[in-house]
Motif scaffolding. Structure first.
Motif, PDB file in Angstrom:
ATOM      1  N   ALA A  68      -4.322   4.741 -19.162  1.00  0.00           N
ATOM      2  CA  ALA A  68      -3.703   3.535 -19.711  1.00  0.00           C
ATOM      3  C   ALA A  68      -2.534   3.094 -18.848  1.00  0.00           C
ATOM      4  CB  ALA A  68      -3.247   3.787 -21.145  1.00  0.00           C
ATOM      5  N   LEU A  69      -1.795   4.048 -18.298  1.00  0.00           N
ATOM      6  CA  LEU A  69      -0.674   3.712 -17.418  1.00  0.00           C
ATOM      7  C   LEU A  69      -1.159   3.057 -16.132  1.00  0.00           C
ATOM      8  CD1 LEU A  69       2.396   3.930 -17.321  1.00  0.00           C
ATOM      9  CD2 LEU A  69       2.141   6.133 -16.170  1.00  0.00           C
ATOM     10  N   VAL A  70      -2.260   3.558 -15.569  1.00  0.00           N
ATOM     11  CA  VAL A  70      -2.835   2.938 -14.370  1.00  0.00           C
ATOM     12  C   VAL A  70      -3.223   1.490 -14.653  1.00  0.00           C
ATOM     13  CG1 VAL A  70      -4.826   2.978 -12.807  1.00  0.00           C
ATOM     14  CG2 VAL A  70      -3.631   5.098 -13.356  1.00  0.00           C
ATOM     15  N   ILE A  71      -3.883   1.256 -15.777  1.00  0.00           N
ATOM     16  CA  ILE A  71      -4.293  -0.108 -16.128  1.00  0.00           C
ATOM     17  C   ILE A  71      -3.076  -0.999 -16.317  1.00  0.00           C
ATOM     18  CG2 ILE A  71      -5.460  -1.498 -17.875  1.00  0.00           C
ATOM     19  CD1 ILE A  71      -7.321   0.880 -18.375  1.00  0.00           C
ATOM     20  N   GLY A  72      -2.060  -0.487 -17.014  1.00  0.00           N
ATOM     21  CA  GLY A  72      -0.866  -1.280 -17.258  1.00  0.00           C
ATOM     22  C   GLY A  72      -0.144  -1.663 -15.977  1.00  0.00           C
ATOM     23  N   ILE A  73      -0.020  -0.724 -15.052  1.00  0.00           N
ATOM     24  CA  ILE A  73       0.705  -0.993 -13.801  1.00  0.00           C
ATOM     25  C   ILE A  73      -0.075  -1.949 -12.908  1.00  0.00           C
ATOM     26  CG2 ILE A  73       1.553   0.063 -11.671  1.00  0.00           C
ATOM     27  CD1 ILE A  73       2.131   2.587 -13.321  1.00  0.00           C
ATOM     28  N   THR A  74      -1.341  -1.643 -12.657  1.00  0.00           N
ATOM     29  CA  THR A  74      -2.117  -2.465 -11.724  1.00  0.00           C
ATOM     30  C   THR A  74      -2.347  -3.872 -12.255  1.00  0.00           C
ATOM     31  OG1 THR A  74      -4.154  -1.513 -12.666  1.00  0.00           O
ATOM     32  CG2 THR A  74      -3.276  -0.495 -10.668  1.00  0.00           C
ATOM     33  N   GLN A  75      -2.601  -4.003 -13.552  1.00  0.00           N
ATOM     34  CA  GLN A  75      -2.822  -5.333 -14.117  1.00  0.00           C
ATOM     35  C   GLN A  75      -1.542  -6.166 -14.084  1.00  0.00           C
ATOM     36  OE1 GLN A  75      -5.616  -6.805 -14.919  1.00  0.00           O
ATOM     37  NE2 GLN A  75      -4.537  -8.683 -15.515  1.00  0.00           N
ATOM     38  N   THR A  76      -0.407  -5.554 -14.405  1.00  0.00           N
ATOM     39  CA  THR A  76       0.868  -6.281 -14.384  1.00  0.00           C
ATOM     40  C   THR A  76       1.223  -6.725 -12.978  1.00  0.00           C
ATOM     41  OG1 THR A  76       1.674  -5.038 -16.300  1.00  0.00           O
ATOM     42  CG2 THR A  76       3.313  -6.139 -14.934  1.00  0.00           C
ATOM     43  N   LEU A  77       1.117  -5.828 -12.009  1.00  0.00           N
ATOM     44  CA  LEU A  77       1.478  -6.171 -10.635  1.00  0.00           C
ATOM     45  C   LEU A  77       0.514  -7.201 -10.044  1.00  0.00           C
ATOM     46  CD1 LEU A  77       2.505  -2.672  -9.214  1.00  0.00           C
ATOM     47  CD2 LEU A  77       3.982  -4.526 -10.031  1.00  0.00           C
ATOM     48  N   ALA A 286       1.072   6.842 -11.560  1.00  0.00           N
ATOM     49  CA  ALA A 286       1.967   5.702 -11.375  1.00  0.00           C
ATOM     50  C   ALA A 286       2.329   5.523  -9.904  1.00  0.00           C
ATOM     51  CB  ALA A 286       3.225   5.891 -12.215  1.00  0.00           C
ATOM     52  N   LEU A 287       2.515   6.615  -9.188  1.00  0.00           N
ATOM     53  CA  LEU A 287       2.862   6.529  -7.766  1.00  0.00           C
ATOM     54  C   LEU A 287       1.753   5.864  -6.959  1.00  0.00           C
ATOM     55  CD1 LEU A 287       4.606   9.952  -6.966  1.00  0.00           C
ATOM     56  CD2 LEU A 287       5.603   7.673  -6.760  1.00  0.00           C
ATOM     57  N   PHE A 288       0.519   6.323  -7.114  1.00  0.00           N
ATOM     58  CA  PHE A 288      -0.518   5.713  -6.283  1.00  0.00           C
ATOM     59  C   PHE A 288      -0.907   4.324  -6.796  1.00  0.00           C
ATOM     60  CE2 PHE A 288      -3.486   8.405  -8.948  1.00  0.00           C
ATOM     61  CZ  PHE A 288      -4.231   7.374  -9.511  1.00  0.00           C
ATOM     62  N   SER A 289      -0.661   4.035  -8.067  1.00  0.00           N
ATOM     63  CA  SER A 289      -0.879   2.665  -8.548  1.00  0.00           C
ATOM     64  C   SER A 289       0.113   1.707  -7.892  1.00  0.00           C
ATOM     65  CB  SER A 289      -0.739   2.605 -10.076  1.00  0.00           C
ATOM     66  OG  SER A 289      -1.727   3.382 -10.712  1.00  0.00           O
ATOM     67  N   LEU A 290       1.354   2.146  -7.726  1.00  0.00           N
ATOM     68  CA  LEU A 290       2.346   1.345  -7.003  1.00  0.00           C
ATOM     69  C   LEU A 290       1.946   1.151  -5.550  1.00  0.00           C
ATOM     70  CD1 LEU A 290       5.807   2.629  -8.284  1.00  0.00           C
ATOM     71  CD2 LEU A 290       5.072   0.247  -8.159  1.00  0.00           C
ATOM     72  N   ALA A 291       1.454   2.221  -4.933  1.00  0.00           N
ATOM     73  CA  ALA A 291       1.057   2.126  -3.532  1.00  0.00           C
ATOM     74  C   ALA A 291      -0.153   1.215  -3.344  1.00  0.00           C
ATOM     75  CB  ALA A 291       0.743   3.521  -2.987  1.00  0.00           C
ATOM     76  N   ILE A 292      -0.971   1.077  -4.354  1.00  0.00           N
ATOM     77  CA  ILE A 292      -2.172   0.242  -4.249  1.00  0.00           C
ATOM     78  C   ILE A 292      -1.877  -1.221  -4.567  1.00  0.00           C
ATOM     79  CG2 ILE A 292      -4.422  -0.214  -5.327  1.00  0.00           C
ATOM     80  CD1 ILE A 292      -4.792   2.806  -5.604  1.00  0.00           C
ATOM     81  N   ALA A 293      -1.072  -1.450  -5.616  1.00  0.00           N
ATOM     82  CA  ALA A 293      -0.910  -2.833  -6.111  1.00  0.00           C
ATOM     83  C   ALA A 293       0.515  -3.366  -6.013  1.00  0.00           C
ATOM     84  CB  ALA A 293      -1.364  -2.905  -7.568  1.00  0.00           C
ATOM     85  N   GLY A 294       1.434  -2.638  -5.387  1.00  0.00           N
ATOM     86  CA  GLY A 294       2.832  -3.028  -5.437  1.00  0.00           C
ATOM     87  C   GLY A 294       3.320  -3.929  -4.337  1.00  0.00           C
ATOM     88  N   ASP A 295       2.445  -4.482  -3.499  1.00  0.00           N
ATOM     89  CA  ASP A 295       2.888  -5.367  -2.419  1.00  0.00           C
ATOM     90  C   ASP A 295       2.354  -6.781  -2.649  1.00  0.00           C
ATOM     91  OD1 ASP A 295       0.280  -4.530  -2.018  1.00  0.00           O
ATOM     92  OD2 ASP A 295       0.369  -4.902   0.138  1.00  0.00           O
ATOM     93  N   ALA A 296       3.085  -7.753  -2.111  1.00  0.00           N
ATOM     94  CA  ALA A 296       2.656  -9.149  -2.211  1.00  0.00           C
ATOM     95  C   ALA A 296       1.522  -9.409  -1.237  1.00  0.00           C
ATOM     96  CB  ALA A 296       3.835 -10.077  -1.908  1.00  0.00           C
ATOM     97  N   ARG A 297       0.477 -10.116  -1.709  1.00  0.00           N
ATOM     98  CA  ARG A 297      -0.691 -10.379  -0.871  1.00  0.00           C
ATOM     99  C   ARG A 297      -1.081 -11.847  -0.989  1.00  0.00           C
ATOM    100  NH1 ARG A 297      -4.407  -5.087  -2.491  1.00  0.00           N
ATOM    101  NH2 ARG A 297      -2.655  -3.759  -3.029  1.00  0.00           N
ATOM    102  N   SER A 298      -1.717 -12.311   0.041  1.00  0.00           N
ATOM    103  CA  SER A 298      -2.138 -13.704   0.058  1.00  0.00           C
ATOM    104  C   SER A 298      -3.312 -13.921  -0.890  1.00  0.00           C
ATOM    105  CB  SER A 298      -2.548 -14.111   1.481  1.00  0.00           C
ATOM    106  OG  SER A 298      -3.140 -15.392   1.485  1.00  0.00           O
ATOM    107  N   HIS A 299      -3.341 -15.091  -1.541  1.00  0.00           N
ATOM    108  CA  HIS A 299      -4.458 -15.420  -2.427  1.00  0.00           C
ATOM    109  C   HIS A 299      -5.740 -15.647  -1.635  1.00  0.00           C
ATOM    110  CE1 HIS A 299      -1.818 -15.720  -5.873  1.00  0.00           C
ATOM    111  NE2 HIS A 299      -1.026 -16.556  -5.215  1.00  0.00           N
ATOM    112  N   ARG A 300      -5.608 -15.944  -0.358  1.00  0.00           N
ATOM    113  CA  ARG A 300      -6.794 -16.208   0.460  1.00  0.00           C
ATOM    114  C   ARG A 300      -7.450 -14.916   0.944  1.00  0.00           C
ATOM    115  NH1 ARG A 300      -4.612 -21.125   4.381  1.00  0.00           N
ATOM    116  NH2 ARG A 300      -4.133 -22.613   2.685  1.00  0.00           N
ATOM    117  N   GLU A 301      -6.786 -13.814   0.741  1.00  0.00           N
ATOM    118  CA  GLU A 301      -7.317 -12.525   1.205  1.00  0.00           C
ATOM    119  C   GLU A 301      -8.426 -12.062   0.269  1.00  0.00           C
ATOM    120  OE1 GLU A 301      -5.788  -7.908   1.868  1.00  0.00           O
ATOM    121  OE2 GLU A 301      -4.359  -9.513   1.416  1.00  0.00           O
ATOM    122  N   ALA A 302      -9.609 -11.882   0.810  1.00  0.00           N
ATOM    123  CA  ALA A 302     -10.746 -11.394   0.013  1.00  0.00           C
ATOM    124  C   ALA A 302     -10.585  -9.897  -0.224  1.00  0.00           C
ATOM    125  CB  ALA A 302     -12.058 -11.669   0.731  1.00  0.00           C
TER     126      ALA A 302
END
Length: 393
Positions: A68-77, A286-302
């Motif tokens: 549930a924590l993984v879902i919460g972090i990745t979906q929010t970010l 939580a650590l690897f969820s941040l590493a996966i989804a915690g950076d800003a990315r372009s909307h054009r990036e597939a």
């Protein structure tokens, strides 16, 4: 805590609860339904069923919390990135720790809660459940079985009584015993009673039919016959506690005279190290969820949704920890591996976070997954078009 950190903590916490509660309810319901036979077969009240259902809940919570924590972090970010909030935060010159600090604080709180449930609440709940089961079967014949109703009280053992009288006396007894594959036994008796300690059924004025696999039947009449109930009474109401039912203090210092510990010492070692590592999983996830989804990315990036990659890694780590913990029962060489799984994963995630790099699947795996996902989408769209009222002209 800064205003932005409070905002992130609130959003992640809300999404965490949104993911936790429905999944927890579904798993809890399936577990409760698997045990409903205990109540229906033994004639227990709805109150006993409600208590049993409540006591099952602590064994589910530590398993669901990390996912549930993984879902919460990745979906929010991901939502914040789609709304350009992460881009604005980066453009303002804010450090990445503004994202990490509130999320890791929530992860620490969840880990501490998981440790408390896994080592304090769950063992006590399991002990009470075993005592309930033992008490249910301790006096099964004399107080639970309904009159003129067949009851299955053990695998291959069925009982019916015509009438229950005062003083633990039973009238019109019928017992079918098919537990031994070498023969079947059927007992008839005019009268009987369960002894005071609840370990034997004393039958009077009856007969027993013994049928062998070749079809031969022998009939023996008796004035008095004692039928052993000790296997069904769970040691007369005393529950046998296993490694998973023990508290942390017992696992750290087991009683050398405990019968179950003497029979299976490896299971106690495995349970101890499982408890000392499982509580860390929310923080590691939580650590690897941040590493996966915690950076800003372009909307054009597939790219694939970060939640898919994070959940895939979470399931892989959880399965690996579960497998290694089970192997400790057979060999102590797996103990350092069990501790190495969360430690190595945490170190790799921290390295990626400090280097401001994205933790992602290998390119070949991502391409393959994206191809499968696109094909599935096309098939769904095609099927929807065929059933949506015909083709456009």
């Amino acid at each position: 805590m800064k205003l932005l950190e409070t905002y992130i903590l609130r959003r992640v916490g809300q999404m965490f609860l949104v993911a936790l509660l429905p999944v927890l309810a579904i798993i809890w319901t399936t577990q409760v339904l698997q045990r409903i036979n205990l109540v229906t077969d033994s004639g227990q009240s709805i109150g006993s069923f409600a208590m049993l259902a409540t006591l099952i809940l602590p064994s589910i919570i530590p398993v669901v919390l990390p996912f549930a924590l993984v879902i919460g972090i990745t979906q929010t970010l991901t939502t914040m990135n789609n709304d350009s909030e992460l881009t604005v935060i980066d453009a303002a010159g804010a450090r990445r720790s503004i994202l990490a600090r509130p999320i890791l604080l929530l992860a620490i709180l969840v880990s501490v809660f998981s440790f408390f449930v896994d080592n304090v609440v769950e063992p006590r709940a399991k002990t009470v459940v075993r005592q309930m089961i033992a008490a249910t079967y301790a006096d099964l014949l004399s107080s639970v079985i309904e009159e003129k109703t067949f009851r299955k009280i053990d695998e291959g053992l069925y009982v019916q009584i015509s009438q229950r009288l005062a003083g633990r006396t039973l009238k019109g007894l019928f017992v079918a015993d098919e537990r031994d594959p070498n023969y079947e036994l059927i007992y008839y008796a005019r009268e009987g009673a369960v002894d005071d300690v609840g370990t034997s059924l004393i039958m009077h004025d009856g007969e027993v039919h013994r049928k062998t696999p070749d079809g031969n039947v022998s009939v023996i009449k008796f004035d008095s016959y004692s039928f052993d109930l000790s296997d069904m009474t769970e040691n007369n109401g005393q529950a046998t506690l296993r490694a998973s039912d023990r508290d942390l203090g017992f696992l750290l210092n087991p009683d050398p005279k405990d019968p179950d510990y003497i029979a299976k010492p490896g299971s106690y070692t495995a349970e101890l190290h499982r408890r000392l590592t499982d509580w860390m999983l929310p923080f590691v996830f939580a650590l690897f969820s941040l590493a996966i989804a915690g950076d800003a990315r372009s909307h054009r990036e597939a790219r694939m949704h970060p939640m898919i990659g994070a959940l895939g890694l979470a399931f892989a780590l959880r399965w690996a920890a579960f497998y290694v913990a089970n192997q400790i029962d057979k060999s102590a060489i797996y103990i350092p591996i069990l501790y190495g799984i969360p430690i190595v994963t945490s170190l790799v995630s921290i390295i990626f976070l400090n280097m401001h790099k994205r933790l992602a699947m290998p390119l070949a795996v991502r391409n393959r997954t994206s191809t499968i996902w696109k094909r599935a989408q096309k098939r769904v769209l095609a099927a929807t078009g065929r059933t949506g009222g015909g083709a456009a002209r």
